[in-house]
Design a protein around this motif. Structure first.
Motif, PDB file in Angstrom:
ATOM      1  N   LEU A 353      48.572  29.325  69.327  1.00 46.29           N
ATOM      2  CA  LEU A 353      48.493  28.007  68.709  1.00 46.29           C
ATOM      3  C   LEU A 353      49.312  26.991  69.506  1.00 46.29           C
ATOM      4  N   VAL A 354      50.482  27.415  69.982  1.00 46.84           N
ATOM      5  CA  VAL A 354      51.335  26.512  70.770  1.00 46.84           C
ATOM      6  C   VAL A 354      50.626  26.119  72.065  1.00 46.84           C
ATOM      7  N   GLU A 355      50.085  27.121  72.744  1.00 50.51           N
ATOM      8  CA  GLU A 355      49.415  26.825  74.021  1.00 50.51           C
ATOM      9  C   GLU A 355      48.213  25.908  73.807  1.00 50.51           C
ATOM     10  N   GLU A 356      47.454  26.159  72.750  1.00 48.98           N
ATOM     11  CA  GLU A 356      46.295  25.318  72.466  1.00 48.98           C
ATOM     12  C   GLU A 356      46.737  23.905  72.090  1.00 48.98           C
ATOM     13  N   SER A 357      47.816  23.799  71.332  1.00 53.84           N
ATOM     14  CA  SER A 357      48.318  22.479  70.937  1.00 53.84           C
ATOM     15  C   SER A 357      48.789  21.685  72.147  1.00 53.84           C
ATOM     16  N   LEU A 358      49.438  22.353  73.088  1.00 54.71           N
ATOM     17  CA  LEU A 358      49.879  21.659  74.305  1.00 54.71           C
ATOM     18  C   LEU A 358      48.677  21.181  75.117  1.00 54.71           C
ATOM     19  N   ARG A 359      47.636  22.011  75.180  1.00 51.63           N
ATOM     20  CA  ARG A 359      46.436  21.589  75.924  1.00 51.63           C
ATOM     21  C   ARG A 359      45.788  20.390  75.258  1.00 51.63           C
ATOM     22  N   ARG A 360      45.948  20.260  73.940  1.00 46.74           N
ATOM     23  CA  ARG A 360      45.287  19.177  73.214  1.00 46.74           C
ATOM     24  C   ARG A 360      46.226  17.999  72.948  1.00 46.74           C
ATOM     25  N   ALA A 361      47.315  17.947  73.704  1.00 47.74           N
ATOM     26  CA  ALA A 361      48.228  16.803  73.565  1.00 47.74           C
ATOM     27  C   ALA A 361      47.459  15.506  73.821  1.00 47.74           C
ATOM     28  N   VAL A 362      47.767  14.480  73.046  1.00 51.34           N
ATOM     29  CA  VAL A 362      47.026  13.214  73.173  1.00 51.34           C
ATOM     30  C   VAL A 362      47.976  12.117  73.660  1.00 51.34           C
ATOM     31  N   PRO A 363      47.439  11.122  74.365  1.00 48.89           N
ATOM     32  CA  PRO A 363      48.280   9.981  74.768  1.00 48.89           C
ATOM     33  C   PRO A 363      48.904   9.327  73.545  1.00 48.89           C
ATOM     34  N   ILE A 364      50.082   8.760  73.744  1.00 50.85           N
ATOM     35  CA  ILE A 364      50.827   8.222  72.603  1.00 50.85           C
ATOM     36  C   ILE A 364      50.067   7.084  71.921  1.00 50.85           C
ATOM     37  N   THR A 365      49.267   6.339  72.666  1.00 46.73           N
ATOM     38  CA  THR A 365      48.481   5.274  72.044  1.00 46.73           C
ATOM     39  C   THR A 365      47.473   5.855  71.061  1.00 46.73           C
ATOM     40  N   ARG A 366      46.800   6.916  71.477  1.00 47.69           N
ATOM     41  CA  ARG A 366      45.824   7.537  70.579  1.00 47.69           C
ATOM     42  C   ARG A 366      46.528   8.172  69.375  1.00 47.69           C
ATOM     43  N   PHE A 367      47.710   8.748  69.620  1.00 50.98           N
ATOM     44  CA  PHE A 367      48.485   9.337  68.529  1.00 50.98           C
ATOM     45  C   PHE A 367      48.787   8.295  67.457  1.00 50.98           C
ATOM     46  N   ARG A 368      49.199   7.120  67.900  1.00 59.32           N
ATOM     47  CA  ARG A 368      49.524   6.063  66.941  1.00 59.32           C
ATOM     48  C   ARG A 368      48.270   5.580  66.211  1.00 59.32           C
ATOM     49  N   LEU A 369      47.176   5.452  66.974  1.00 62.68           N
ATOM     50  CA  LEU A 369      45.925   5.008  66.351  1.00 62.68           C
ATOM     51  C   LEU A 369      45.469   6.002  65.293  1.00 62.68           C
ATOM     52  N   GLU A 370      45.531   7.276  65.630  1.00 62.60           N
ATOM     53  CA  GLU A 370      45.072   8.296  64.686  1.00 62.60           C
ATOM     54  C   GLU A 370      45.933   8.285  63.426  1.00 62.60           C
ATOM     55  N   ARG A 371      47.238   8.069  63.606  1.00 63.14           N
ATOM     56  CA  ARG A 371      48.121   8.015  62.425  1.00 63.14           C
ATOM     57  C   ARG A 371      47.747   6.827  61.539  1.00 63.14           C
ATOM     58  N   LEU A 372      47.517   5.679  62.174  1.00 66.05           N
ATOM     59  CA  LEU A 372      47.179   4.480  61.409  1.00 66.05           C
ATOM     60  C   LEU A 372      45.823   4.642  60.709  1.00 66.05           C
ATOM     61  N   LEU A 373      44.832   5.068  61.491  1.00 62.50           N
ATOM     62  CA  LEU A 373      43.488   5.173  60.927  1.00 62.50           C
ATOM     63  C   LEU A 373      43.398   6.308  59.914  1.00 62.50           C
ATOM     64  N   GLY A 374      44.265   7.314  60.065  1.00 65.03           N
ATOM     65  CA  GLY A 374      44.228   8.440  59.130  1.00 65.03           C
ATOM     66  C   GLY A 374      44.960   8.157  57.836  1.00 65.03           C
ATOM     67  N   SER A 375      45.921   7.244  57.870  1.00 59.52           N
ATOM     68  CA  SER A 375      46.717   6.990  56.669  1.00 59.52           C
ATOM     69  C   SER A 375      46.375   5.666  56.004  1.00 59.52           C
ATOM     70  N   GLY A 376      45.673   4.786  56.729  1.00 56.72           N
ATOM     71  CA  GLY A 376      45.372   3.464  56.183  1.00 56.72           C
ATOM     72  C   GLY A 376      44.312   3.539  55.088  1.00 56.72           C
ATOM     73  N   ASP A 377      44.407   2.616  54.149  1.00 60.21           N
ATOM     74  CA  ASP A 377      43.435   2.530  53.062  1.00 60.21           C
ATOM     75  C   ASP A 377      42.207   1.782  53.569  1.00 60.21           C
ATOM     76  N   LEU A 378      41.071   2.466  53.612  1.00 61.07           N
ATOM     77  CA  LEU A 378      39.849   1.860  54.147  1.00 61.07           C
ATOM     78  C   LEU A 378      38.804   1.698  53.056  1.00 61.07           C
ATOM     79  N   GLY A 379      39.287   1.539  51.813  1.00 63.03           N
ATOM     80  CA  GLY A 379      38.357   1.482  50.696  1.00 63.03           C
ATOM     81  C   GLY A 379      37.561   0.195  50.608  1.00 63.03           C
ATOM     82  N   SER A 380      38.149  -0.927  50.913  1.00 62.91           N
ATOM     83  CA  SER A 380      37.457  -2.210  50.781  1.00 62.91           C
ATOM     84  C   SER A 380      37.315  -2.877  52.144  1.00 62.91           C
ATOM     85  N   THR A 381      36.471  -3.899  52.183  1.00 62.80           N
ATOM     86  CA  THR A 381      36.302  -4.626  53.447  1.00 62.80           C
ATOM     87  C   THR A 381      37.620  -5.250  53.889  1.00 62.80           C
TER      88      THR A 381
END
Length: 615
Positions: A353-381
């Motif tokens: 799992l560690v080796e696979e996680s290291l291979r799938r490391a993402v650039p910090i910009t994408r990491f931040r985007l994923e955190r925002l898009l994953g936690s943000g409320d997207l219910g309304s326009t």
């Protein structure tokens, strides 16, 4: 506080830079210099050049440069004083700081010795059959092998055992100042590590400078849980938390080889990853990853993989580094683990799992985007619009428009807006960036000028006053000639340039110092440059129409004379008389150009006519 220039020179003179660098870089002799693979960046063919005679190095790939002190600073991540002292010890040169006695250096030496002896005592306690039994059981439970205990020097500060101060040779006056411990209300000296498993923290040269301690479960129970799980030594003259990284002394070769450093939070993270063969790992010694840490690591690798705990604190720590990427010239990747695992637990339970996680490391910009898009409320326009704007703000500073475009597509996919709708949110116009490397290349394209400069760098005493600033049109070339003027060694030139030079100028200087001149016929090289510059200057002069009557009279007399000199030198480049006349003429024509060159002609050897022996 510092060392005298005389001491610095003595240390540099006593240091064989080829032997120093050759201890970690395979060098091959080519002519008068040595070449090898650069220790500062990844490459397949050697572009790293060492000039043993002048004691400097230069990389034609990444432009790393400097002398022996610089090399030690860059490869070991230590400051100037520590690097100088390291080389002084290595060369058995005695140097003294300009301070009152006892010197700071003596204090540091005592602390280094004290920490080393204390580390050995801790290791002996862990190995004691009775005292160390519970600690060894705990380490075994955490999956730390006996081999790692030895390799990392793990020890124990047992409960109910007083330190044998006399046997350890630690002066009582150093106890608090040196960060070993403190004095309680009864005046008793107390060990910071008391009742803890001890992890020696070493500087980049391998000297123990502090300890990190993990409290024993039974000690934590005795204190009703009212104690910090981890504790470090206090800061001292040899230990600064914000600059010290656990395991950097062991990991630096692997970091340089791979071009990547993995940064964890804890000692056990590092040890667990090392046990599964991942050796380019360091930890932040129980403090937040700082700008000083970043300054140390970027000397070894430009790609930094953040492998923090999966909890919110670890992920927030990764996000705090946003903004440092562009300003510090590094690339951050972020590794995430599932189920709130930390790297140590994951490495013990599931190395795959560690080796696979290291291979799938993402650039910090994408990491931040994923955190925002994953936690943000997207219910309304309205919510989607708010999240989309925040996401666009995250990527608008990214310098690569192709990557920006990819992230816009990602935001569009998650928020439901079209790519075109989002693109108009980005600032207009492309960012223009001044790339210092490009400037550095520009100043080395002028081959005649570069070869003349190279000859001057390697023979400053012989060509001073002949290879003069007025022969060059590039301001960088002129300033280097001025810095060399009147010096007798490259070290003096370095000191002058170090005060005023730009990074581009320093790169060019060290590059020239590390290269062997292409021609051994300095007279021909100089004549070529003089001819070219005289023709250019003459053409410029004759094109000028804005001259006074007096100047015109002088021009009428001057042009034929210069043309005649050019023809004479073209006909026979070994003729020194026309060459010297043309140099003098260029000096008279260019000595006030742009304010770049102000040579005192009364003191300049150009007042004499160059003769054959000068070349």
């Amino acid at each position: 506080m510092g060392y005298s220039e005389l001491d610095i020179r003595r240390v540099l003179d006593a240091t064989d830079i080829v032997t120093l660098i050759g201890a970690s870089v395979a060098l091959k002799r080519v002519g008068r210099r040595y070449v090898g693979l650069c220790p500062f960046h990844q490459e397949r063919s050697g572009s790293f050049s060492v000039n043993g005679e002048d004691g400097v190095y230069y990389c034609f790939g990444c432009h790393a440069k400097g002398d022996a002190i610089t090399f030690v600073r860059e490869t070991q991540g230590i400051d100037f004083v520590d690097a100088l002292e390291y080389l002084a010890d290595r060369a058995h040169v005695t140097i003294e700081q300009a301070t009152s006695t006892p010197t700071d250096r003596n204090v540091k030496t005592r602390l280094y010795d004290g920490y080393e002896r204390l580390a050995q005592w801790y290791q002996a306690q862990l190995g004691d059959p009775l005292r160390g039994e519970a600690a060894r059981a705990y380490l075994d439970k955490r999956g730390i092998s006996p081999e790692s205990i030895r390799a990392f020097g793990i020890g124990l500060s047992p409960m109910r055992v007083q330190l044998p101060f006399a046997r350890l040779g630690i002066e009582l006056g150093d106890w608090e100042e040196g960060g070993f411990g403190y004095r309680d209300q009864q005046g008793t000296l107390v060990d910071h590590m008391h009742g803890r498993i001890v992890f020696p923290i070493r500087d980049t040269t391998g000297r123990v400078v502090a300890f990190g301690g993990r409290i024993l479960p039974e000690e934590l129970e005795r204190l009703d849980g009212k104690a910090a799980k981890y504790k470090n030594s206090s800061e001292s003259p040899v230990y600064r938390k914000r600059r010290t990284l656990y395991n950097l002394d062991r990991a630096r070769s692997a970091i340089v080889e791979k071009g990547v450093v993995i940064v964890c939070e804890g000692y056990t993270d590092v040890i667990a990853l090392d046990q599964i063969g991942i050796s380019n790992v360091v930890a932040t010694c129980g403090t937040a990853f700082s700008e000083e840490h970043l300054d140390v690591l970027r000397r070894f690798a430009r790609r930094i993989t953040l492998f923090f705990d999966a909890d919110a604190a670890g992920q927030n720590a990764a996000e705090r580094l946003w903004g440092e990427e562009e300003s510090r010239g590094v690339v951050f990747d972020v590794v995430t683990l599932p189920d709130n695992l930390d790297p140590a637990d994951a490495a013990v339970k599931d190395p795959g799992l560690v080796e696979e996680s290291l291979r799938r490391a993402v650039p910090i910009t994408r990491f931040r985007l994923e955190r925002l898009l994953g936690s943000g409320d997207l219910g309304s326009t309205e919510d989607r619009s708010r999240v989309a704007k925040q996401a666009i703000a995250m990527i608008e500073r990214h310098p690569n428009h192709l990557i920006r475009g990819e992230y816009v597509a990602l935001i569009a996919d998650r928020t439901g807006f079209s790519v075109n709708e989002l693109m108009v949110q980005l600032p207009k116009g492309a960012r223009s960036r001044v790339v210092d490397e490009q400037a550095g290349e520009a100043v080395v394209l002028d081959r005649p000028a570069i070869e003349a400069l190279r000859l001057l760098v390697h023979d400053p005493a012989g060509l001073d006053g002949i290879v003069v600033a007025e022969l060059f049109r590039d301001p960088t070339h002129r300033r280097i000639v001025k810095a060399i003027h009147g010096t007798t060694s490259l070290w003096e030139v370095q000191q002058r340039l170090g005060e005023v030079a730009s990074e581009t100028m320093l790169q060019l200087f060290f590059r020239l110092a590390s290269e062997q001149p292409e021609s051994d016929n300095s007279a021909d090289v100089i004549a070529t440059l003089v001819l070219r510059e005289s023709k250019l200057e003459l053409a410029k002069l004759t094109r000028s129409l804005r001259v006074s009557a007096r100047e015109l009279t002088a021009l009428i007399a001057e042009v034929p004379r210069v043309r005649l000199l050019i023809e004479e030198l073209q006909g026979d480049r070994t003729r020194m008389e026309p060459c010297g006349e043309l140099i003098n003429w260029l000096v008279s024509m260019r000595s006030h150009v742009g304010g770049e060159v102000e040579i005192d002609l009364s003191a300049n050897p150009l007042n004499r006519r160059p003769v054959l022996e000068d070349y």
